[in-house]
Write a protein that holds these residues in place. Sequence first.
Motif, PDB file in Angstrom:
ATOM      1  N   SER A  68       1.012  -1.359   0.118  1.00 27.15           N
ATOM      2  CA  SER A  68       0.158  -0.032   0.132  1.00 27.15           C
ATOM      3  C   SER A  68       0.879   1.356   0.013  1.00 27.15           C
ATOM      4  O   SER A  68       0.291   2.302  -0.571  1.00 27.15           O
ATOM      5  CB  SER A  68      -0.880   0.076   1.157  1.00 27.15           C
ATOM      6  OG  SER A  68      -0.450   0.199   2.489  1.00 27.15           O
ATOM      7  N   ASN A  69       2.224   1.313   0.574  1.00 19.52           N
ATOM      8  CA  ASN A  69       2.954   2.367   0.675  1.00 19.52           C
ATOM      9  C   ASN A  69       3.169   2.822  -1.031  1.00 19.52           C
ATOM     10  O   ASN A  69       3.560   3.835  -1.263  1.00 19.52           O
ATOM     11  CB  ASN A  69       4.127   2.127   1.217  1.00 19.52           C
ATOM     12  CG  ASN A  69       3.937   1.615   2.688  1.00 19.52           C
ATOM     13  OD1 ASN A  69       2.982   2.122   3.356  1.00 19.52           O
ATOM     14  ND2 ASN A  69       4.893   0.557   3.127  1.00 19.52           N
ATOM     15  N   TRP A  70       3.623   1.877  -1.825  1.00 21.84           N
ATOM     16  CA  TRP A  70       3.766   2.017  -3.084  1.00 21.84           C
ATOM     17  C   TRP A  70       2.316   2.622  -4.079  1.00 21.84           C
ATOM     18  O   TRP A  70       2.547   3.298  -4.819  1.00 21.84           O
ATOM     19  CB  TRP A  70       4.363   0.813  -3.849  1.00 21.84           C
ATOM     20  CG  TRP A  70       5.654   0.481  -3.728  1.00 21.84           C
ATOM     21  CD1 TRP A  70       6.199   0.082  -2.437  1.00 21.84           C
ATOM     22  CD2 TRP A  70       6.862   1.115  -4.335  1.00 21.84           C
ATOM     23  NE1 TRP A  70       7.490   0.156  -2.318  1.00 21.84           N
ATOM     24  CE2 TRP A  70       7.882   0.533  -3.739  1.00 21.84           C
ATOM     25  CE3 TRP A  70       6.991   1.833  -5.558  1.00 21.84           C
ATOM     26  CZ2 TRP A  70       9.219   0.989  -4.055  1.00 21.84           C
ATOM     27  CZ3 TRP A  70       8.298   2.103  -6.106  1.00 21.84           C
ATOM     28  CH2 TRP A  70       9.415   1.840  -5.272  1.00 21.84           C
ATOM     29  N   THR A  71       1.248   1.991  -3.885  1.00 16.40           N
ATOM     30  CA  THR A  71       0.122   2.358  -4.406  1.00 16.40           C
ATOM     31  C   THR A  71      -0.416   3.777  -3.850  1.00 16.40           C
ATOM     32  O   THR A  71      -1.148   4.432  -4.553  1.00 16.40           O
ATOM     33  CB  THR A  71      -1.014   1.495  -4.182  1.00 16.40           C
ATOM     34  OG1 THR A  71      -1.205   0.904  -2.839  1.00 16.40           O
ATOM     35  CG2 THR A  71      -0.631   0.181  -5.072  1.00 16.40           C
ATOM     36  N   HIS A  72       0.007   4.032  -2.528  1.00 17.39           N
ATOM     37  CA  HIS A  72      -0.459   5.249  -1.967  1.00 17.39           C
ATOM     38  C   HIS A  72       0.732   6.159  -1.662  1.00 17.39           C
ATOM     39  O   HIS A  72       0.933   6.466  -0.604  1.00 17.39           O
ATOM     40  CB  HIS A  72      -1.326   5.071  -0.639  1.00 17.39           C
ATOM     41  CG  HIS A  72      -2.557   4.400  -1.018  1.00 17.39           C
ATOM     42  ND1 HIS A  72      -2.828   2.904  -0.953  1.00 17.39           N
ATOM     43  CD2 HIS A  72      -3.763   4.759  -1.399  1.00 17.39           C
ATOM     44  CE1 HIS A  72      -3.795   2.570  -1.070  1.00 17.39           C
ATOM     45  NE2 HIS A  72      -4.493   3.720  -1.373  1.00 17.39           N
ATOM     46  N   TRP A  73       1.737   6.307  -2.675  1.00 20.56           N
ATOM     47  CA  TRP A  73       2.861   7.045  -2.636  1.00 20.56           C
ATOM     48  C   TRP A  73       2.800   8.342  -2.000  1.00 20.56           C
ATOM     49  O   TRP A  73       3.684   9.022  -1.272  1.00 20.56           O
ATOM     50  CB  TRP A  73       3.599   6.829  -3.698  1.00 20.56           C
ATOM     51  CG  TRP A  73       3.282   7.589  -4.935  1.00 20.56           C
ATOM     52  CD1 TRP A  73       2.539   7.394  -5.784  1.00 20.56           C
ATOM     53  CD2 TRP A  73       3.602   9.169  -5.356  1.00 20.56           C
ATOM     54  NE1 TRP A  73       2.337   8.118  -6.700  1.00 20.56           N
ATOM     55  CE2 TRP A  73       2.968   9.252  -6.404  1.00 20.56           C
ATOM     56  CE3 TRP A  73       4.410   9.983  -4.560  1.00 20.56           C
ATOM     57  CZ2 TRP A  73       2.946  10.533  -6.868  1.00 20.56           C
ATOM     58  CZ3 TRP A  73       4.467  11.046  -5.335  1.00 20.56           C
ATOM     59  CH2 TRP A  73       3.909  11.559  -6.420  1.00 20.56           C
ATOM     60  N   PRO A 253       6.764   5.288   5.473  1.00 24.43           N
ATOM     61  CA  PRO A 253       7.576   4.540   4.373  1.00 24.43           C
ATOM     62  C   PRO A 253       7.575   5.160   3.205  1.00 24.43           C
ATOM     63  O   PRO A 253       8.074   4.597   2.312  1.00 24.43           O
ATOM     64  CB  PRO A 253       6.831   3.144   4.529  1.00 24.43           C
ATOM     65  CG  PRO A 253       5.721   3.254   5.427  1.00 24.43           C
ATOM     66  CD  PRO A 253       5.700   4.511   5.935  1.00 24.43           C
ATOM     67  N   GLN A 254       6.474   6.036   2.951  1.00 22.52           N
ATOM     68  CA  GLN A 254       6.543   6.592   1.579  1.00 22.52           C
ATOM     69  C   GLN A 254       7.818   7.271   1.272  1.00 22.52           C
ATOM     70  O   GLN A 254       7.924   7.361  -0.075  1.00 22.52           O
ATOM     71  CB  GLN A 254       5.184   7.653   1.483  1.00 22.52           C
ATOM     72  CG  GLN A 254       4.013   7.050   1.074  1.00 22.52           C
ATOM     73  CD  GLN A 254       3.342   6.366   2.256  1.00 22.52           C
ATOM     74  OE1 GLN A 254       3.877   6.405   3.273  1.00 22.52           O
ATOM     75  NE2 GLN A 254       1.861   5.982   2.226  1.00 22.52           N
ATOM     76  N   ILE A 255       8.556   7.869   2.163  1.00 24.75           N
ATOM     77  CA  ILE A 255       9.852   8.390   1.976  1.00 24.75           C
ATOM     78  C   ILE A 255      10.638   7.346   1.219  1.00 24.75           C
ATOM     79  O   ILE A 255      11.332   7.685   0.189  1.00 24.75           O
ATOM     80  CB  ILE A 255      10.306   8.801   3.181  1.00 24.75           C
ATOM     81  CG1 ILE A 255       9.538  10.044   3.728  1.00 24.75           C
ATOM     82  CG2 ILE A 255      11.969   8.961   3.121  1.00 24.75           C
ATOM     83  CD1 ILE A 255      10.223  10.510   5.029  1.00 24.75           C
ATOM     84  N   ASN A 256      10.699   6.123   1.806  1.00 25.58           N
ATOM     85  CA  ASN A 256      11.369   5.178   1.217  1.00 25.58           C
ATOM     86  C   ASN A 256      11.118   4.666  -0.376  1.00 25.58           C
ATOM     87  O   ASN A 256      11.938   4.643  -1.328  1.00 25.58           O
ATOM     88  CB  ASN A 256      11.315   3.728   2.054  1.00 25.58           C
ATOM     89  CG  ASN A 256      12.068   3.931   3.642  1.00 25.58           C
ATOM     90  OD1 ASN A 256      11.675   4.992   4.038  1.00 25.58           O
ATOM     91  ND2 ASN A 256      12.374   2.814   3.746  1.00 25.58           N
ATOM     92  N   VAL A 257       9.627   4.738  -0.490  1.00 23.42           N
ATOM     93  CA  VAL A 257       9.093   4.482  -1.898  1.00 23.42           C
ATOM     94  C   VAL A 257       9.647   5.668  -2.765  1.00 23.42           C
ATOM     95  O   VAL A 257      10.384   5.321  -3.731  1.00 23.42           O
ATOM     96  CB  VAL A 257       7.561   4.623  -1.834  1.00 23.42           C
ATOM     97  CG1 VAL A 257       6.974   4.551  -3.183  1.00 23.42           C
ATOM     98  CG2 VAL A 257       6.936   3.528  -1.046  1.00 23.42           C
TER      99      VAL A 257
END
Lengths: 284, 289
Positions: A68-73, A253-257
Amino acid sequence: MTSVAAEIGRPRRSTLGAAWAYVRRHVLTVYAILFFAYLLLPIGVVAAFSFNHPKGRFNFTWKGFTFSNWTHWNAIPGIQSAVVLSLEIAAVASIIATALGTLMALALVRYGFRGRGTTNFIIFLPLSTPEIVLGASLLTLFLHVSSAIPFGFWTILIAHVMFCVSFAVVTVKARLVGFDRHLEEAAMDLGANEWTTFQKVTLPLIAPAILAALLLCFAISVDDFVVTYFVAGTNTVTFPIFVWGAARVATPPQINVIGIAFFVIAVTAMLGNVVLQNRRAKQA
Amino acid sequence: MGLGLFHRHRGATPYLLLAPGMLWLAAFFLVPLGFLAYQSLESGSIIAGFGYAFTWAWSNYSSAVRGYTGEFERSFEYAGLATVIALVVSYPVAYWIAFRGGRWKNLLLLFIVAPFFVTYLIRTLAWQTILSDHGLVVRLLTDIHLISPGGRVLATGTAVVAGITYNFLPFMALPLYVSLEQIDQTLIEAAEDLYASKWRAFLRVTFPLSLPGVVAGTLLTFIPAAGDFINAQLLGSPTSHMIGNVIQSKFLGLQDYPAAAAMSFILMAIILALVLVYARVVGTEKLTG
């Protein structure tokens, strides 16, 4: 050379020597593999934690796998505009810096003129100044002219062009120095004037260096935190500034994405370039 | 328009080519340094209104040194350590790529640069995770009794040096590679033909010829490392703070501009002095290209 006499006995030990050379060769290879593992370890951690499902505000311990972090970046407020701003500034700054840098490189390599040494020194100086001093000095300047140039996009752009110019000069210069002048002379002998020669011969030959300078400037600009932090003011947020702010209160985690996304794009582009170069080398 | 690109004459052309870039550097590098110098000699305080006045306040410099000797020393100690470690760690790899890389050279170089396309701050945060109290490194070091149970790596000077070393590694590895790659292999073969052992050939031929790379690499690592505050902020604790942390907080937090400006100048002066000594030893043309 007193050791010559001692070395004459060498052939007797040649099998031992060969074995030693064999071991040493592999020691170096094993070491290199460990080195690359060390280099890539943090990247692996960033990538893994981009799929983490953290319970609290910080993304430091593994809690479970999620896409979800990738889909909701862009689910974190402010993160999307920060990324966009960083890309905009990097695009504009790298174009301006490369244009200025290419002209300067041409002047420095092609002409003998008074003040060449001083010019070289002034170009070299920003490279040997710590970023914090660059940032601090620009801040004191911008504080004095803040009514004319308010802190924000323009101050960041000005700063990025400034510290990219020297890198652009160095990159283009390196290519110009190893440049075969006979090609230009041949063009002129065939009746081309100087401007045509520049367009048809010089420019295509230094194009790879100009592209390299553009990419280098883009990469440096997108990644810059220190100088940007000093000159951004309080309301303008680039991606690195966003990460810095986040590191204090929460690390989504979006930072990592986004970090990994930048990484994948850059590495793919560079891999493509390496493959292209290898293919060209094989053809030649 | 005659660009005159092909004659080394003394016309106006080189100056026209240089003008835009040099004006930019003058306006946004040299002039700001002047402002910083001016600011460093001001006195006053925020409490007495927001006015700083220029008073030739040289005391800013002496009190910066007196008040923050520890931070200054730590900056150069950590930067020096990180530079030496980076040199020792990356030299064998640069050598391996230059002499054994064959047609994989470009790919291997890409591997060295690749990690640095992940934003600096994110990389450093990753080290925070790796070195954290329950992380792998601490467990490993506890198991082999290098640190006592309950000991930490994060929030120590060791973590700061480790972070700086990692973050500036390509600045060391790439110049080393470039200088090693340019070495004429036949020189090394000649040394071996003259009965030098491989090791002696390395010490007497290869290493001296790679010195320009060593010089460039150490400078490119040491200079940014000495001014860094990110590693000390994210991986260290207040007892491992460097002068960069002080400058940063005085400028952007406390708005004590004169003191911070004086510190910036002292930092720059020390670095410049070290670079000049270095340049004297190896020759300036190698430094400025």
